[in-house]
Design a protein around this motif. Structure first.
Motif, PDB file in Angstrom:
ATOM      1  N   THR A 155     101.840  10.896  17.112  1.00  0.00           N
ATOM      2  CA  THR A 155     101.637  11.304  18.498  1.00  0.00           C
ATOM      3  C   THR A 155     101.546  10.046  19.357  1.00  0.00           C
ATOM      4  N   GLN A 156     102.311  10.046  20.442  1.00  0.00           N
ATOM      5  CA  GLN A 156     102.415   8.862  21.296  1.00  0.00           C
ATOM      6  C   GLN A 156     101.223   8.774  22.239  1.00  0.00           C
ATOM      7  N   GLY A 187      98.230  13.210  21.898  1.00  0.00           N
ATOM      8  CA  GLY A 187      98.582  11.990  22.616  1.00  0.00           C
ATOM      9  C   GLY A 187      98.978  12.285  24.052  1.00  0.00           C
ATOM     10  N   GLU A 232     100.035  15.603  13.665  1.00  0.00           N
ATOM     11  CA  GLU A 232      99.230  14.954  14.696  1.00  0.00           C
ATOM     12  C   GLU A 232      99.540  15.546  16.066  1.00  0.00           C
ATOM     13  N   SER A 233      98.524  15.529  16.939  1.00  0.00           N
ATOM     14  CA  SER A 233      98.709  15.990  18.310  1.00  0.00           C
ATOM     15  C   SER A 233      97.643  15.359  19.193  1.00  0.00           C
ATOM     16  N   CYS A 246      94.512  15.803  13.894  1.00  0.00           N
ATOM     17  CA  CYS A 246      95.400  15.787  12.735  1.00  0.00           C
ATOM     18  C   CYS A 246      95.076  17.016  11.907  1.00  0.00           C
ATOM     19  N   LEU A 283      92.659  12.658  19.702  1.00  0.00           N
ATOM     20  CA  LEU A 283      93.773  13.012  18.844  1.00  0.00           C
ATOM     21  C   LEU A 283      93.299  13.958  17.743  1.00  0.00           C
TER      22      LEU A 283
END
Length: 115
Positions: A109-110, A9, A6-7, A22, A20
């Motif tokens: 991802t935050q 955030g 995941e990325s 994935c 986001l």
């Protein structure tokens, strides 16, 4: 071997947007339903949205009308477009199959939404 990464955030103000991503490896992408989940500190990891292999979608009531899931079959990426973000959307977001499989959890991802 299947891997989900995941990325996308970050920190955003209430009312803002984020997308986001994935990235999926392996053969699961085209034959399984994919979804996004989220978890707040001290809370349970909860389901957010499902995208079936046939393209049908299902959203949790809390995000319906604000989030949109999509995928790119060529690049094996699942996206989550998040609009009209609220502070209560703050969480770590994960992608996984639907139903989820524990061995496929990535690092997440935050997403932090400030009021």
């Amino acid at each position: 071997q299947v891997q989900l990464v995941e990325s996308g955030g970050g920190l955003v103000q209430a009312g803002g947007s984020l997308r986001l991503s994935c990235a999926a490896s392996g053969s699961i992408f085209s034959i399984n339903a994919m979804g996004w989940y989220r978890q707040v500190p001290g809370g349970q990891r909860e389901w957010v949205v499902t995208l079936t292999s046939g393209g049908s979608t299902n959203y949790a009531d809390a995000v319906k009308g604000r989030f949109t899931i999509s995928k790119d079959n060529a690049t094996k990426v699942v996206y989550l477009q998040k609009n009209s973000l609220k502070p209560e959307d703050t969480a770590v977001y994960y992608c996984n199959l639907v139903p989820r499989l524990n061995r496929y959890w990535g690092q997440g991802t935050q997403v932090t939404v400030s009021s």
